[in-house]
Design an enzyme around this catalytic site. Structure first.
Site, PDB file in Angstrom:
ATOM      1  N   ASP A 128      40.005  51.521  47.555  1.00  0.00           N
ATOM      2  CA  ASP A 128      40.811  52.619  46.548  1.00  0.00           C
ATOM      3  C   ASP A 128      40.388  53.629  47.408  1.00  0.00           C
ATOM      4  O   ASP A 128      41.260  54.850  47.955  1.00  0.00           O
ATOM      5  CB  ASP A 128      39.841  53.505  45.086  1.00  0.00           C
ATOM      6  CG  ASP A 128      39.033  53.154  44.486  1.00  0.00           C
ATOM      7  OD1 ASP A 128      38.245  52.499  45.620  1.00  0.00           O
ATOM      8  OD2 ASP A 128      38.281  53.033  43.696  1.00  0.00           O
TER       9      ASP A 128
ATOM     10  N   TYR B   4      45.822  35.493  43.642  1.00  0.00           N
ATOM     11  CA  TYR B   4      46.922  33.903  43.748  1.00  0.00           C
ATOM     12  C   TYR B   4      46.845  32.962  44.024  1.00  0.00           C
ATOM     13  O   TYR B   4      48.117  31.858  44.227  1.00  0.00           O
ATOM     14  CB  TYR B   4      47.732  34.935  45.556  1.00  0.00           C
ATOM     15  CG  TYR B   4      48.456  35.943  45.894  1.00  0.00           C
ATOM     16  CD1 TYR B   4      47.581  37.013  45.728  1.00  0.00           C
ATOM     17  CD2 TYR B   4      49.904  36.323  46.636  1.00  0.00           C
ATOM     18  CE1 TYR B   4      47.854  38.360  45.526  1.00  0.00           C
ATOM     19  CE2 TYR B   4      50.006  37.601  46.245  1.00  0.00           C
ATOM     20  CZ  TYR B   4      49.709  38.646  45.814  1.00  0.00           C
ATOM     21  OH  TYR B   4      50.128  39.787  46.222  1.00  0.00           O
TER      22      TYR B   4
ATOM     23  N   ASP C 251      48.217  42.776  50.230  1.00  0.00           N
ATOM     24  CA  ASP C 251      49.645  42.600  50.621  1.00  0.00           C
ATOM     25  C   ASP C 251      49.183  44.682  49.663  1.00  0.00           C
ATOM     26  O   ASP C 251      50.512  44.609  50.386  1.00  0.00           O
ATOM     27  CB  ASP C 251      49.316  41.758  49.008  1.00  0.00           C
ATOM     28  CG  ASP C 251      50.835  41.973  48.703  1.00  0.00           C
ATOM     29  OD1 ASP C 251      51.830  41.944  49.130  1.00  0.00           O
ATOM     30  OD2 ASP C 251      51.456  41.722  46.966  1.00  0.00           O
TER      31      ASP C 251
ATOM     32  N   LYS D  43      36.361  45.811  46.366  1.00  0.00           N
ATOM     33  CA  LYS D  43      35.620  46.370  45.800  1.00  0.00           C
ATOM     34  C   LYS D  43      34.474  45.675  44.312  1.00  0.00           C
ATOM     35  O   LYS D  43      34.630  45.583  43.067  1.00  0.00           O
ATOM     36  CB  LYS D  43      36.971  46.299  44.182  1.00  0.00           C
ATOM     37  CG  LYS D  43      37.469  46.973  42.872  1.00  0.00           C
ATOM     38  CD  LYS D  43      37.456  48.326  43.262  1.00  0.00           C
ATOM     39  CE  LYS D  43      37.323  49.668  42.203  1.00  0.00           C
ATOM     40  NZ  LYS D  43      37.608  50.827  42.456  1.00  0.00           N
TER      41      LYS D  43
END
Ligand code: NAD
Length: 365
Positions: free
Chosen positions: A225, A124, A249, A191
């Site tokens: 995930d 972002y 988000d 991740k």
């Protein structure tokens, strides 16, 4: 003494929701001195900017604001005011509690967790290279030289950057929240198995802050995930979840869905000097002026504001009144009824009436 706070009513359905929220906040008995400040599309037409300096100054001076949603035009016009406010006031932490109240139609009735999302960094940051721009070719050259990797010509690029500074302060915010609200565990989502140098740095920094500064609070990490999978299988195992911007988000919307939808999802953007409380949802412009949408998300944001200013008893009373109205299921808006066209749905202001009546009953008892 009255608490001084800025109130931005917002646009679209914002003003109707804000009025309902003002009424319930004042009905708690806590005294407020509101500084009403308009921002958004109408202000843009009048003043040439959607976020005049006076709005930011008002919040800076008071350190406290509550805000209705503001519309961001798609494709053209001004950039998101919500993002601009977060940047200008350095509101680096986004808190989104996700709690299933009894009576809400949800497959996840045991959910009671808080998403703590970093607000400034990650993908972002707005560092992007456009397809066909000479700067993109220079970047490709640099990557060829330094990495030996040949990127295709037809690419657009967005840079993901995560800092030690940004991670330290968001992880501290998650632990401080856990401490202040009696939460027992902080989980970091990442991740790091794939993005070893950005998410890896986030994880390494989170582990260090947890170990050195908060040894009494349990800390764990999950690959994001897997975290999504686990949230919809065993939500009751999660408490405070801290995440870099993009995952934050996505997971906050996932969790908003798990607790009954946007009409019930509150939020806060917090910095070292200021806090701005707002619902997760937007301005739902198609319902503007219809006294139709659910004010509970912004009311629950108001409950967070009360906690933030240490008006804990009033916050508990407001939350209990909202929970009672939800459980009884009669004075709720269309989105909380079994079908969207249920004729027994009430309007925005009637929800406020019902919640105020509940609080008055408690006070009288
Ligand atoms: P939205 O959240 O405004 O509405 C999407 C749909 O969700 C609505 O049509 C409605 O069906 C439902 N909904 C939303 N809030 C509800 C409520 N309180 N009660 C009942 N149902 C509700 O999302 P959008 O349509 O994508 O965005 C509209 C505008 O709001 C855009 O300009 C967007 O940029 C802006 N926005 C602002 C904020 C903010 O101010 N923080 C946040 C998100 C979107």
């Amino acid at each position: 003494m009255a608490h001084r706070a800025t109130f931005i009513p917002g646009d679209g359905t914002g003003p109707e929701i804000s009025e309902a929220v003002r009424r319930v906040l004042e009905a708690t008995g806590v005294e407020f001195e509101w500084d009403w400040q308009d921002a958004g599309a109408d202000v843009y037409e009048r003043e040439g900017t959607p976020l005049p300096d006076r709005v930011v100054e008002s919040i800076r001076e008071r350190g406290l604001a509550i805000k209705g949603p503001l519309t961001t035009p798609i494709g053209s016009g001004f950039r998101s005011i919500n993002v601009a406010l977060r940047k200008q006031l350095d509101l680096y932490a986004c808190l989104r509690p996700c709690k299933s109240y009894e009576g809400v139609r949800t497959r996840f009735p045991e959910t009671d967790l808080v998403i703590v999302r970093e607000n400034h960094e990650d993908l972002y940051a707005g560092i992007e290279y456009e397809l066909g721009d000479p700067k993109t070719d220079r970047l490709r050259e640099f990557i060829r030289e330094t990495e030996g990797t040949e990127l295709r010509e037809d690419i657009g690029v967005s840079i993901k950057s995560i800092s030690v500074y940004g991670t330290e302060r968001i992880v501290r915010e998650a632990f401080e929240y856990a401490k202040a609200y009696g939460r027992s565990k902080v989980t970091a989502g990442h991740k790091a198995n794939i993005m070893k140098l950005s998410d890896g740095l986030f994880l390494e920094t989170a582990r260090r802050v947890a170990e050195e500064e908060y040894p009494d609070i349990e800390f764990e990490d999950r690959i994001v995930d897997n975290l999504c999978n686990q949230l919809v299988s065993r939500p009751e195992e999660y408490d405070v979840i801290v995440l870099p911007n993009l995952y934050g988000d996505m997971l906050s919307d996932l969790c908003a869905g798990m607790i009954g939808g946007l009409g019930l999802a509150p939020g806060a953007n917090i910095g070292d000097d200021c806090a701005v409380f707002e619902a997760v949802h937007g301005s739902a412009p198609k319902y503007k002026g219809q006294n139709k949408v659910n004010p509970m998300a912004l009311m629950l944001s108001g409950m967070m504001l009360l906690n933030h200013i240490e008006e804990r008893e009033a916050a508990d009373r407001l939350e209990q009144a909202i929970a009672d109205v939800i459980r009884e299921g009669s004075s709720v808006t269309y989105d909380m009824k079994p079908t969207r066209d249920d004729p027994t749905a009430v309007g925005t202001s009637e929800v406020a009436d019902a919640i105020i009546a509940k609080m008055e009953r408690v006070t009288a008892a």
